[in-house]
Design a protein around this motif. Sequence first.
Motif, PDB file in Angstrom:
ATOM      1  N   ILE A 423      13.942  45.668  18.444  1.00  0.00           N
ATOM      2  CA  ILE A 423      12.636  46.314  18.650  1.00  0.00           C
ATOM      3  C   ILE A 423      12.761  47.828  18.527  1.00  0.00           C
ATOM      4  N   ARG A 424      13.819  48.387  19.095  1.00  0.00           N
ATOM      5  CA  ARG A 424      14.015  49.848  18.994  1.00  0.00           C
ATOM      6  C   ARG A 424      14.237  50.271  17.542  1.00  0.00           C
ATOM      7  N   ASP A 425      14.945  49.444  16.785  1.00  0.00           N
ATOM      8  CA  ASP A 425      15.205  49.781  15.384  1.00  0.00           C
ATOM      9  C   ASP A 425      13.936  49.676  14.536  1.00  0.00           C
ATOM     10  N   VAL A 426      13.146  48.636  14.758  1.00  0.00           N
ATOM     11  CA  VAL A 426      11.989  48.355  13.908  1.00  0.00           C
ATOM     12  C   VAL A 426      10.763  49.160  14.318  1.00  0.00           C
ATOM     13  N   ARG A 427      10.644  49.448  15.618  1.00  0.00           N
ATOM     14  CA  ARG A 427       9.499  50.177  16.172  1.00  0.00           C
ATOM     15  C   ARG A 427       8.166  49.533  15.759  1.00  0.00           C
ATOM     16  N   PRO A 428       7.944  48.278  16.142  1.00  0.00           N
ATOM     17  CA  PRO A 428       6.677  47.624  15.797  1.00  0.00           C
ATOM     18  C   PRO A 428       5.524  48.176  16.620  1.00  0.00           C
ATOM     19  N   ASP A 429       4.312  47.852  16.188  1.00  0.00           N
ATOM     20  CA  ASP A 429       3.123  48.240  16.945  1.00  0.00           C
ATOM     21  C   ASP A 429       2.829  47.243  18.066  1.00  0.00           C
ATOM     22  N   TYR A 430       3.280  45.990  17.886  1.00  0.00           N
ATOM     23  CA  TYR A 430       3.067  44.950  18.889  1.00  0.00           C
ATOM     24  C   TYR A 430       4.291  44.040  18.945  1.00  0.00           C
ATOM     25  N   VAL A 431       4.562  43.502  20.144  1.00  0.00           N
ATOM     26  CA  VAL A 431       5.617  42.514  20.329  1.00  0.00           C
ATOM     27  C   VAL A 431       5.033  41.313  21.062  1.00  0.00           C
ATOM     28  N   ILE A 432       5.327  40.122  20.553  1.00  0.00           N
ATOM     29  CA  ILE A 432       4.861  38.877  21.166  1.00  0.00           C
ATOM     30  C   ILE A 432       6.069  37.984  21.429  1.00  0.00           C
ATOM     31  N   PHE A 433       6.143  37.455  22.641  1.00  0.00           N
ATOM     32  CA  PHE A 433       7.170  36.478  22.998  1.00  0.00           C
ATOM     33  C   PHE A 433       6.449  35.168  23.290  1.00  0.00           C
ATOM     34  N   GLN A 434       6.670  34.166  22.446  1.00  0.00           N
ATOM     35  CA  GLN A 434       5.930  32.887  22.541  1.00  0.00           C
ATOM     36  C   GLN A 434       6.874  31.745  22.869  1.00  0.00           C
ATOM     37  N   THR A 435       6.432  30.876  23.777  1.00  0.00           N
ATOM     38  CA  THR A 435       7.183  29.654  24.043  1.00  0.00           C
ATOM     39  C   THR A 435       6.198  28.505  24.236  1.00  0.00           C
ATOM     40  N   ILE A 436       6.748  27.298  24.425  1.00  0.00           N
ATOM     41  CA  ILE A 436       5.922  26.111  24.614  1.00  0.00           C
ATOM     42  C   ILE A 436       6.453  25.349  25.824  1.00  0.00           C
ATOM     43  N   GLU A 437       5.611  24.520  26.386  1.00  0.00           N
ATOM     44  CA  GLU A 437       5.877  23.890  27.672  1.00  0.00           C
ATOM     45  C   GLU A 437       7.233  23.201  27.752  1.00  0.00           C
ATOM     46  N   ARG A 438       7.622  22.436  26.724  1.00  0.00           N
ATOM     47  CA  ARG A 438       8.864  21.669  26.831  1.00  0.00           C
ATOM     48  C   ARG A 438      10.100  22.554  26.854  1.00  0.00           C
ATOM     49  N   PHE A 439       9.993  23.799  26.378  1.00  0.00           N
ATOM     50  CA  PHE A 439      11.141  24.699  26.368  1.00  0.00           C
ATOM     51  C   PHE A 439      11.269  25.516  27.658  1.00  0.00           C
ATOM     52  N   LEU A 440      10.349  25.303  28.608  1.00  0.00           N
ATOM     53  CA  LEU A 440      10.453  26.054  29.869  1.00  0.00           C
ATOM     54  C   LEU A 440      11.709  25.673  30.652  1.00  0.00           C
ATOM     55  N   VAL A 441      12.295  24.525  30.330  1.00  0.00           N
ATOM     56  CA  VAL A 441      13.528  24.130  31.022  1.00  0.00           C
ATOM     57  C   VAL A 441      14.695  25.028  30.633  1.00  0.00           C
ATOM     58  N   ARG A 442      14.485  25.911  29.641  1.00  0.00           N
ATOM     59  CA  ARG A 442      15.539  26.838  29.207  1.00  0.00           C
ATOM     60  C   ARG A 442      15.065  28.282  29.377  1.00  0.00           C
ATOM     61  N   PRO A 443      15.078  28.796  30.587  1.00  0.00           N
ATOM     62  CA  PRO A 443      14.573  30.167  30.798  1.00  0.00           C
ATOM     63  C   PRO A 443      15.421  31.185  30.071  1.00  0.00           C
ATOM     64  N   PRO A 444      14.790  32.255  29.587  1.00  0.00           N
ATOM     65  CA  PRO A 444      15.559  33.324  28.955  1.00  0.00           C
ATOM     66  C   PRO A 444      16.172  34.218  30.028  1.00  0.00           C
ATOM     67  N   ALA A 445      17.149  35.002  29.623  1.00  0.00           N
ATOM     68  CA  ALA A 445      17.726  35.984  30.547  1.00  0.00           C
ATOM     69  C   ALA A 445      16.797  37.180  30.652  1.00  0.00           C
ATOM     70  N   ALA A 446      16.735  37.759  31.838  1.00  0.00           N
ATOM     71  CA  ALA A 446      15.938  38.964  32.030  1.00  0.00           C
ATOM     72  C   ALA A 446      16.630  40.139  31.343  1.00  0.00           C
ATOM     73  N   ASN A 447      15.836  41.017  30.713  1.00  0.00           N
ATOM     74  CA  ASN A 447      16.407  42.190  30.062  1.00  0.00           C
ATOM     75  C   ASN A 447      16.833  43.194  31.104  1.00  0.00           C
ATOM     76  N   THR A 448      18.018  43.741  30.936  1.00  0.00           N
ATOM     77  CA  THR A 448      18.530  44.753  31.865  1.00  0.00           C
ATOM     78  C   THR A 448      18.695  46.104  31.198  1.00  0.00           C
ATOM     79  N   ALA A 449      18.599  46.107  29.839  1.00  0.00           N
ATOM     80  CA  ALA A 449      18.793  47.377  29.110  1.00  0.00           C
ATOM     81  C   ALA A 449      17.471  48.107  28.954  1.00  0.00           C
TER      82      ALA A 449
END
Length: 449
Positions: A423-449
């Motif tokens: 994201i820092r390299d590309v510098r987009p105007d918008y960022v979207i993080f999309q998931t679906i119900e069945r994948f909630l069993v695999r939570p992502p790691a929280a960003n620390t940077a």
Amino acid sequence: MLQGYVDSISPDKLTLTGWIQVDPSGQPPALHFDRNGEVSGAAVFGHERADVVASLGVPNRVFTLSLDEPAESHHLLAKSHHVAAVVDGVRSPVQLGGRAYHQMMADFVTTASANSSGTREVILDALQVKESGLAKYARESAAAGKSGDLSYLGFPVGMRSGNDTAQLGRDGHLFLTGGSNALRDQYREPATDAAKAAMEEKAQRWEAALDSNAKALAELGIPFLQVMIPEKLTALRHLAPLPISGPTPLYSRVDALMAGKPGYLNFLGMFDGWDNEIGAWQRNDTHCSPAGSLAMTRAMLERLPGCDPRWLDGVGLTETTYRDGDLSAKFFDVPLWDKQHRPAPDALGEQEITNVYSYSPGHFVGSHNIWQNSAPVSDKKVVVFGNSFFGGVESPTRLGWWFSRLFREYHMKWENALDLDYIRDVRPDYVIFQTIERFLVRPPAANTA
């Protein structure tokens, strides 16, 4: 004996994927590719497969093995070349699973047949392989399906596919109910205190990820949306083949924690209140219809500053086509066709959509694509971290079709986490993080940077 299988092999035969048993601490064995004793290949390990644990009770990790030179079908079938796992100096061959075996067998027969007339028939006869009558006429079936020459039969609600990953619901809708995420089981309330605690921990990890993502993007000055899409089983529970009263318990808990947060957008309410005569979901597919994807796109535009949902006011679903879906062949090994209402190709103007970057590791997860639009509605750039609901740009059933036609650049990374460096390299105007119900069993790691 160490357990595991090679489930699939990429078309270029440079990537092999599967699962392998791990030790009690979760440590996987060393994996390599053995060509008559010559060692090669680099392995990367991923998540545990819940279906393997449920059916075999084996702790495991999925793996991707990348090769410098393509595997050869005849050597794999003869087992002179194979994937090997090494634990404490003991080497064990990893067998070809059913799908990978059939892939290699089909490739071997095709290659052999091309070199000598009549070889195919001899091989099939020697192997006592009989062509399926349905598969034999697949091309004929496809021609009739694309033309809309369809007929409907009265199959019972609840009928299961041969591999037990899908079931037939009401009104001709096919539903994913099994698969690697054990979807049916996700609708059960946790029965023990330990199960309740595990569910709560996953829900809180999703909340933490949303909060850290929103904070990181706010510091970069980039508008951010966390998009949650319900399962077709949840959205169309009145048509489902299972007794479902609402979302999975984990979905309900995640939604309760996230509700009201500025960057969170949940589509369940939109589908529950659906009143368009064109359905929001394809009958023969796990994904939305063009009407459903159009409605989700409009809702996202409402939440992205500088965007206007009225951009879509003139877009009508004026064309009719017939297409198969990702669930249809699971039942009869041939496509099942459904009528689809879709926009005209130039519904958002005369545009040329160009794929300017494409990377695939041999499977969908981890793929990365960038498309540019010659005449976009908006001169903005959007980066999406998501899955097949965004996906590519070829079909209006995917959100990527709409975003590639609305924005100057559409970046799609098939990942379950935000890549802040990208994201820092590309510098987009918008960022979207999309998931679906069945994948909630695999939570992502929280960003620390």
